[in-house]
Design a protein around this motif. Structure first.
Motif, PDB file in Angstrom:
ATOM      1  N   THR A 170       0.838  -1.206   0.000  1.00 18.13           N
ATOM      2  CA  THR A 170       0.000   0.000   0.000  1.00 18.13           C
ATOM      3  C   THR A 170       0.872   1.255   0.000  1.00 18.13           C
ATOM      4  N   ASP A 171       0.325   2.347  -0.485  1.00 16.31           N
ATOM      5  CA  ASP A 171       1.053   3.612  -0.465  1.00 16.31           C
ATOM      6  C   ASP A 171       1.401   4.023   0.962  1.00 16.31           C
ATOM      7  N   TRP A 190       4.702   2.702   2.166  1.00 19.75           N
ATOM      8  CA  TRP A 190       5.860   3.459   1.691  1.00 19.75           C
ATOM      9  C   TRP A 190       5.953   4.810   2.393  1.00 19.75           C
ATOM     10  N   ARG A 191       4.827   5.404   2.723  1.00 18.18           N
ATOM     11  CA  ARG A 191       4.866   6.659   3.486  1.00 18.18           C
ATOM     12  C   ARG A 191       5.480   6.410   4.866  1.00 18.18           C
ATOM     13  N   THR A 206       1.377   8.610  -5.855  1.00 20.80           N
ATOM     14  CA  THR A 206       1.973   7.290  -6.036  1.00 20.80           C
ATOM     15  C   THR A 206       3.291   7.338  -6.789  1.00 20.80           C
ATOM     16  N   LEU A 242       6.089   8.312  -4.626  1.00 17.18           N
ATOM     17  CA  LEU A 242       6.486   7.260  -3.696  1.00 17.18           C
ATOM     18  C   LEU A 242       7.406   6.227  -4.340  1.00 17.18           C
TER      19      LEU A 242
END
Length: 575
Positions: A95-96, A99-100, A482, A485
């Motif tokens: 999921t994004d 990565w955040r 996205t 990221l």
């Protein structure tokens, strides 16, 4: 724990579930199961070969096992999608938010992001440079010095306890030649006309200062004395002076060894004899006669019984003498004892050698295997020579040195960081050209500039944001899109790169990775050239700017950490 380690453990836990469910038998060897980025980024963020590796020993179909494992992986927090490809590879898309979270992890770890514990409890002795103590360092020594020092830093970053060692070859004929060369200059310092330096002696001007100091201290006491009276003194004083010079040259590259070991002291302490006795007790040294040289036998050749090490037992093509017919130790015999000494204070050994020593690798590896019963990992990294160019033309030799280009001259011209980074831009066993014009060129084709520019650009971004009244912190990373990221996905590979580079003993992998990361950052930066709203600094949109400042800071932190391993300073601005 790195992102890759975390998901490796989660996949491992999913395999445990399959065992509990009876889908897999217990006791399967999972050492070859990997979790890594897929070769094609369109396939996802992570890929595992677990089903491919375990299906055969489990007596099941790889695709069926992959489908069962994928079903469990879809339930893991942070996994957005799981797909089975081909005969059983499993690709995961995260999921994004995962990565955040990695951006925050990089910021929290700071200088420690990427550190590993794979080397915890393991001591490694790295011997590098080890140039004959007969003059200043030259560019023939430079690449091995940088590779060895960067490897030492890499292994420390991966958790090892590292001993940096320099082996002083002060027991061979080259130091007698050095002493005779100094004695000639000593006579010259006393006013004698010595003429042209004879063939076979060292002609470098660097010996003049050493000789002048001896002349001032000793006067003419040894000007006409027999060689036997002055050779030991001149040898020890000359070697000491050369080591001072060598240490100073290495310091220009930021290199400092923990230990300088003397070959002469090793022999005086009887270490080669002790190693021979140990090997004889194991029937690994015997008295025998070497085969005649291949081809036409020289007229003066005659069979002589010598103590031979049974290196053929360990893969060598013939057994090797450890002493000469006159009783002196061969270079191999002394080297064998030296490595035996090192192995007693370290779990693993690494030697950085010039490629011209390739022919002796097999025998010394055999000796270490014999002396340590195969318990000590021993790697020899071969380093190819560097060809010096200026605008494509070969560089002339240095008058001061006599017959080579000094390391000091090169560092003084282009700088320590340029030299160190450039020496790591290719595998150590590959040929390299060092062009004075190209290594300072401000272009994408110059990795040194390109990586440094990325870090300086990030620092400049933060300065300009501060001037605009936008301070970092209080950021909302959900504002990152996205495609932005994608930078974090590459950044998250840094800890994994550190571990794989350390295991492979290849510090150049860090330089390669940093270039790719810098290229990705510059590409993201350039998006703003076409779309002003996607610039890292948008004064009218401070919230988006703060999120991008956090992203840029994470990339800058990793560049800084990687450069630190390489012994290169991450600059804040380009000059």
């Amino acid at each position: 724990m790195t992102l890759y380690t975390r998901y490796t453990r989660l996949i491992d836990a999913a395999l445990d579930d399959l065992i509990l469910a009876g889908t897999l038998p217990a006791g399967l060897d999972r050492r070859n199961v990997t979790v890594e980025p897929p070769r094609d980024v369109s396939h996802g963020d992570l890929s595992t070969n677990a089903a491919m590796v375990l299906a055969k020993p489990a007596g099941t179909n790889p695709r069926a096992l992959a489908d069962g494992l994928a079903a469990r992986l879809r339930t893991i927090e942070g996994v957005a999608d799981v797909a089975v490809a081909g005969p059983g590879f499993i690709n995961l898309r995260l999921t994004d938010d995962t990565w955040r979270d990695e951006i925050a992890a990089i910021g929290a770890a700071g200088d420690d992001y990427g550190r590993s514990t794979i080397g915890d409890g393991i001591s490694v002795n790295i011997e590098y440079v080890s140039a004959n103590p007969t003059g200043p360092m030259h560019m023939g020594h430079c690449r091995g010095a940088v590779v060895g020092d960067a490897l030492a830093s890499l292994l420390e970053f991966a958790g090892h306890r590292v001993i940096r060692e320099y082996y002083v070859n002060d027991a061979g004929g080259q130091v007698d030649t050095l002493a005779r060369s100094v004695h000639l200059r000593y006579r010259e310092a006393l006013g004698e006309d010595v003429g042209t330096v004879p063939e076979g002696l060292y002609p470098g001007e660097y010996l003049i200062a050493v000789a002048q100091q001896l002349a001032g201290e000793l006067g003419g006491k040894f000007s006409g004395a027999p060689e036997a009276e002055w050779l030991p003194l001149f040898r020890s004083r000359a070697v000491a002076a050369m080591l001072v010079m060598i240490r100073a040259d290495l310091a220009l590259l930021g290199i400092h060894h923990d230990l300088f070991s003397s070959e002469a002291e090793l022999q005086a302490a009887g270490k080669p004899a002790a190693a021979e006795a140990e090997l004889r007790s194991r029937d690994l040294v015997y008295d025998g006669v070497l085969e005649a040289p291949k081809g036409e036998t020289p007229d003066d050749w005659e069979p002589v019984e010598l103590p031979l090490f049974r290196s053929t037992r360990f893969g060598d093509d013939q057994d090797r003498p450890i002493r000469k017919s006159n009783g002196q130790w061969t270079y191999f015999g002394a080297d064998l004892a030296y490595h035996y000494q090192k192995a007693q204070s370290a779990d693993q050994l690494i030697d950085i050698w010039g490629a011209d020593h390739a022919g002796t690798v097999k025998r010394i590896v055999a000796a270490v295997a014999a002396l340590t019963d195969g318990k000590t990992r021993f790697d020899v990294k071969l380093v190819q020579m560097v060809r010096l160019l200026r605008d494509g033309e070969p560089v002339k030799m240095s008058k001061r040195s006599g017959n080579f280009v000094t390391l000091a001259d090169v560092v003084n011209e282009v700088g320590k960081d340029v030299v160190r980074f450039t020496m790591l831009t290719r595998r150590s066993d590959a040929q390299m050209d060092f062009d004075f014009a190209k290594v300072v060129e401000a272009s994408k084709d110059n990795p040194v500039f390109y990586v440094q520019y990325a870090h300086a650009r990030i620092k400049s971004l933060h300065r300009r944001a501060a001037e605009a009244g936008i301070a970092p912190g209080n950021h909302d990373l959900s504002l990152l899109e996205t495609d932005e990221l994608a930078l974090v996905k590459l950044a998250a590979q840094f800890p994994r790169t550190v571990e794989t580079a350390a295991l492979a003993r290849e510090p150049h992998r860090i330089a390669f990775y940093l270039y790719d990361l810098a290229a990705a950052f510059h590409a993201q930066w350039n998006v703003g050239n076409e779309r002003p709203d996607r610039r890292f600094l948008v004064v009218e949109n401070p919230d988006a700017t703060r999120a991008r400042l956090a992203l840029a800071a994470a990339i800058g932190q990793i560049i800084q950490n990687g450069l630190a391993i390489m012994g290169v300073v991450a600059v804040s601005e380009m000059t």
